[in-house]
Design a protein around this motif. Sequence first.
Motif, short mmCIF file in Angstrom:
data_model
loop_
_atom_site.label_atom_id
_atom_site.label_comp_id
_atom_site.label_asym_id
_atom_site.label_seq_id
_atom_site.Cartn_x
_atom_site.Cartn_y
_atom_site.Cartn_z
N MET A 1 0.99 -1.17 0.17
CA MET A 1 -0.03 0.01 -0.02
C MET A 1 0.74 1.22 0.02
N LYS A 2 0.79 2.16 -1.10
CA LYS A 2 1.44 3.33 -0.94
C LYS A 2 0.80 4.49 -0.33
N VAL A 3 1.31 5.17 0.84
CA VAL A 3 0.84 6.14 1.68
C VAL A 3 1.68 7.44 1.50
N ILE A 4 0.82 8.55 1.32
CA ILE A 4 1.54 9.79 1.42
C ILE A 4 1.29 10.53 2.74
N VAL A 27 6.25 4.07 1.96
CA VAL A 27 5.87 5.55 2.43
C VAL A 27 6.44 6.66 1.54
N PHE A 28 5.59 7.38 1.23
CA PHE A 28 6.11 8.66 0.50
C PHE A 28 5.95 10.13 1.64
N ALA A 29 6.72 10.58 1.99
CA ALA A 29 6.62 11.52 2.96
C ALA A 29 6.91 13.06 2.56
N THR A 30 6.53 13.77 3.10
CA THR A 30 6.86 15.38 2.31
C THR A 30 6.40 16.34 3.67
N ASP A 31 7.36 17.26 3.56
CA ASP A 31 7.31 18.53 4.32
C ASP A 31 8.15 19.81 3.78
N GLN A 39 18.71 6.91 6.35
CA GLN A 39 18.51 6.53 5.20
C GLN A 39 17.54 5.24 5.53
N HIS A 40 16.37 5.14 4.73
CA HIS A 40 15.70 3.97 5.08
C HIS A 40 14.87 3.47 3.77
N ALA A 41 15.03 2.02 3.62
CA ALA A 41 14.33 1.35 2.53
C ALA A 41 13.00 1.59 2.72
N GLY A 42 12.42 1.91 1.52
CA GLY A 42 10.81 2.01 1.56
C GLY A 42 10.41 3.33 1.87
N LEU A 43 11.27 4.35 1.97
CA LEU A 43 10.74 5.90 2.30
C LEU A 43 11.32 6.70 1.22
N PRO A 64 -1.14 7.44 -4.80
CA PRO A 64 -1.31 6.61 -3.31
C PRO A 64 -2.64 6.13 -3.13
N GLN A 65 -2.73 5.05 -2.54
CA GLN A 65 -3.93 4.40 -2.07
C GLN A 65 -4.60 5.15 -0.81
N GLY A 66 -3.50 5.53 -0.03
CA GLY A 66 -3.92 6.31 1.10
C GLY A 66 -3.12 7.74 1.30
N VAL A 67 -3.67 8.66 1.89
CA VAL A 67 -3.29 9.96 2.49
C VAL A 67 -3.47 10.41 3.64
N ILE A 68 -2.17 10.72 4.46
CA ILE A 68 -2.53 11.01 5.75
C ILE A 68 -2.07 12.56 5.83
#
Length: 317
Positions: A1-4, A27-31, A39-43, A64-68
């Motif tokens: 599952m892709k989550v932003i 996980v797709f993260a933004t700020d 360093q994180h695998a998957g981020l 993404p499938q989900g957004v938080i």
Amino acid sequence: MKVIITGAAGCIGKQLVETLLQQSYQVFATDIKPNPFPQHAGLIYQQLDITSDEFLHWVEQVRPQGVIHLASVLQISKTLTRELAYKIDVQATENLTNLCAQIGVEKFVITTSGAAYGYHPENINSLITEDRPTKGNMDYFYSDHKAQVEQIMANAVDTYPDMKQVILRPGAIIGPNFEGPVVNLFEQRIITGLIGYPGPFNFIWSLDVVDYLVEAVTTDITGQFNVAGDGALSMRQIAKRLNKSYLPLPPLLIQAALSILKPLGIIQYGPEQVKFIKYRPVLDNSKIKQQFNHQPRYTSEQALDAYLQLSSTDVEQ
């Protein structure tokens, strides 16, 4: 599952990213802040302004499938004006909500605040349930913006029924490495209040908020939920636990002082702020406890004690 996750460099955002990565989500993260993570695998992290077209293009590319959605403004200043805060809090949220519906996001999760209910006389001696309308105060940007965001989400339910959504309305958040206006209150030498008004605080542990966010985005739960520990503490009780003096003052005296100090530029708060102590909302947490598997780690009282225990350990070290 892709989550932003937006607002991923904030206190809740960082804990949430770590939690989702441990559970093997993509996980797709933004700020707007630089990448705070090792360093994180998957981020995948992008430093972006959520008011920009570049941010919206990135969300569209990720699909993404989900957004938080956590990004918001806690305090305004000379450089971060109310106008800019409105663009971040309200306009960017509306743009993101519309885009997510258009690209087929399955679950949209957002945090607003108990402040969305507003600070009104009917709050006194009343537990606020999710049935209470969110009618924030125009003269307090945070409360006003959260109420406007709630209206955007209510409109989205009607316009985009296929996109499931969860709105979490936290009380006062405290926890490990947490910063914000509530923590600033703890740091005052003397805790001041108002004569005749207890100024109650619902506390919720930051890791509880994270667990609720994870469950919200990964299950079929929908709706609006207050997020708070059981019970509340008055400002006098908080001062006692902080081992600090409590000084209740007449409301008219505080209003007069603020009406002088704000025009002089000494403080950013005006006399209208008095009602935010008089009419603090106390949140009923029955609904979230009934519908979520996760249960709060602490009552409001226990959360404050746990925070103070952490703080004393940090000082000793």
